[in-house]
Design an enzyme around this catalytic site. Structure first.
Site, PDB file in Angstrom:
ATOM      1  N   LYS A  95       0.845  -1.196   0.000  1.00  0.00           N
ATOM      2  CA  LYS A  95       0.000   0.000   0.000  1.00  0.00           C
ATOM      3  C   LYS A  95       0.882   1.248   0.000  1.00  0.00           C
ATOM      4  CE  LYS A  95      -4.110   1.807   2.367  1.00  0.00           C
ATOM      5  NZ  LYS A  95      -4.948   1.739   3.593  1.00  0.00           N
TER       6      LYS A  95
ATOM      7  N   LYS B  14     -12.322   8.734   2.901  1.00  0.00           N
ATOM      8  CA  LYS B  14     -10.869   8.696   3.023  1.00  0.00           C
ATOM      9  C   LYS B  14     -10.222   7.852   1.930  1.00  0.00           C
ATOM     10  CE  LYS B  14     -10.309   9.255   8.030  1.00  0.00           C
ATOM     11  NZ  LYS B  14      -9.788   8.591   9.238  1.00  0.00           N
TER      12      LYS B  14
ATOM     13  N   GLU C 292     -14.941  -4.211  12.981  1.00  0.00           N
ATOM     14  CA  GLU C 292     -15.438  -2.863  12.685  1.00  0.00           C
ATOM     15  C   GLU C 292     -16.939  -2.768  12.960  1.00  0.00           C
ATOM     16  OE1 GLU C 292     -14.034  -0.087  11.983  1.00  0.00           O
ATOM     17  OE2 GLU C 292     -11.983  -0.580  11.381  1.00  0.00           O
TER      18      GLU C 292
ATOM     19  N   HIS D 290      -6.130  -5.779   9.801  1.00  0.00           N
ATOM     20  CA  HIS D 290      -6.544  -4.472  10.337  1.00  0.00           C
ATOM     21  C   HIS D 290      -7.581  -4.610  11.446  1.00  0.00           C
ATOM     22  CE1 HIS D 290      -7.651  -0.264  10.498  1.00  0.00           C
ATOM     23  NE2 HIS D 290      -8.917  -0.593  10.283  1.00  0.00           N
TER      24      HIS D 290
END
Length: 480
Positions: free
Chosen positions: A177, A244, A286, A376
């Site tokens: 990334k 984002k 999340e 993540h």
């Protein structure tokens, strides 16, 4: 700088041999603060509206000039002020982003035109596309793993719709990334050639893919529209619904990026069936974040149906076809709704007090430190686990509530502790947080199940005491 005139007797030329003495008055420089304040007091301000007539913009004095004015009136304003120092113009331009999040089924079925036209909201524009004989043109970036699974379906879809296309498969992993990856995309886009107004770039993949493509699109010709198609649970409820974009830089997560929303995000839960159980658990972190911050009902659903969601991979069951009662439909809908509630009024993060930062104070540092050991969502959950202990230590949660949350995390097959999450890492992360959040830690903490507040008065002693209990109770894996 002030220029002070010096008045000198010209007869000094006749006395050249004599030493020259020049007396100047003492100059006292006013402080910058006082000078600025005085200028502000003396300014006379005029507000101008902007009106476009026959292609030319003109300013018109007054806050509201719509009555009796022929032409297009902008929402922007120019404030002109004069002082002894000169003229100052202040421009106030409202920037509005409109983007659509669409839950759909059978996105890659050629009879479904959502992938190509779902982003168009203007009916006249849509009619013009349908009546045009010009073929549609699309540049598509796909994560290479996703390409191996769905590349042929995407190709068949585009061929069936007679689209001019280019598909670029890339290894969009956290390790890759980077700005180099974004530049590679831009080079390919440039070679392919697209209309930056009417031919959006399409990103199909997980959160990393969506972030990189979003950044590339925001840079190409200063802003090219793009579409997000998430293929993981985490990106389905998180990356796809926000503004984002970003890449990692200087060994820091998402250090480079922009706030540019996609024109649309198309969500099809069927993609989730091909990801691993671990990645589904990763996305549930999340979802749990939003449950703990905002929605007790979602927490209780995850508590009761977590194993079912993992086992079924969020696919509609044969019995539970009604989306109103199907746990997969209900949980994803509530997660997206609560996320949009927090993001929509604060898309550019003008307000740094953000509940969606729960689980993101320590996790970026931890995730990059152990990359690629933790996904993540796993790093986020470890952060949330510690913060739950912090909330309990501060008297915001009861021991029973803390235990329920940790058990729910474990039921979702998420890690709740990690040996590399040292107290030194916690301190460094919070110190960085202070630096980048206006001098305040802005720590979101649960104040109950489905309730939360932002706290700034975090005591070092409480931080350590919570950390010690967290390690003592969870490092051995005794809670199951």
């Amino acid at each position: 700088m002030r220029l002070v005139p010096l008045f000198i007797d010209a007869s000094y030329m006749e006395r050249a041999e004599e030493p020259l003495t020049v007396n100047t008055p003492e100059i006292r420089q006013p402080s910058l603060e006082n000078s600025t304040m005085e200028n502000l007091k003396r300014q006379k301000e005029t507000v101008f509206s902007l009106v476009q007539v026959k292609g030319t913009w003109k300013r018109k004095a007054g806050q509201n000039v719509k009555q009796g004015i022929k032409g297009r009136v902008s929402a922007a304003k120019i404030y002109e002020s004069t002082s002894s120092s000169g003229t100052t113009w202040t421009v106030v331009t409202p920037v509005t982003f409109t983007y659509t999040v669409i839950q759909t089924k059978n996105l890659l079925d050629p009879s479904n035109d959502t992938l190509l036209l779902g982003h168009i909201r203007d009916t006249q524009q849509l009619e013009a596309v349908h009546s045009s004989t010009k073929p549609l043109k699309r540049f598509i970036v796909m994560d290479e793993v996703v390409y191996n699974l769905y590349g042929s379906q995407v190709t068949n879809y585009l061929k069936a719709r007679h689209v001019l296309y280019r598909i670029l498969p890339l290894p969009t992993t956290e390790e890759n990334k980077s700005m180099e990856m974004a530049l590679k995309i831009l080079e390919e886009v440039h070679q392919f050639g697209i209309d930056r107004r009417n031919e959006p770039i399409i990103a199909i993949g997980g959160g990393v893919c969506l972030d990189i493509v979003g950044l590339a699109a925001s840079l190409y010709r200063r802003r090219t529209p793009y579409i997000r198609v998430p293929t993981t649970l985490l990106s389905y409820i998180d990356a796809s619904v926000g503004a984002k974009t970003g890449v990692n830089f200087a060994n820091c997560k998402n250090k480079l990026g922009t706030y540019i929303a996609p024109v649309a995000a198309f969500l099809d839960r069927s993609f989730i069936q091909t990801i691993s159980r671990r990645h589904i658990s990763n996305g549930l972190a999340e979802m749990l974040k939003m449950a703990l911050m905002k929605h007790r009902g979602l927490f209780e659903l995850l508590e009761a149906q977590g194993q079912f969601l993992l086992d079924s991979k969020f696919q509609s069951g044969l019995v539970l076809e009604d989306d109103r009662i199907n746990p997969a439909s209900v949980s994803t809908r509530v997660a997206i709704e609560t996320m949009l509630e927090e993001l929509a009024p604060n898309l550019w993060e003008d307000d740094l007090d953000r509940l969606v930062d729960f689980g993101h104070l320590i996790s970026p540092e931890l995730e990059m430190k152990v990359l690629p050991a933790l996904l993540h969502g796993e790093a986020v959950n470890i952060d949330m686990s510690y913060m739950v202990y912090m909330a309990c230590e501060m008297g915001l949660l009861t021991e029973q509530e803390k235990f329920r949350i940790i058990c729910c995390m474990l039921g979702l097959e998420l890690p709740v502790w990690h040996q590399d999450c040292t107290f030194a890492l916690v301190q460094k992360s919070l110190c960085d947080r202070l630096q980048h959040s206006g001098g305040l830690v802005r720590m979101p903490l649960p104040t109950g199940l489905g309730r939360a507040e932002i706290f700034n008065d975090t005591d070092e002693g409480i931080l350590f005491q919570a950390y010690k209990k967290w390690c003592d109770e969870l490092s051995t894996g005794s809670i199951q």
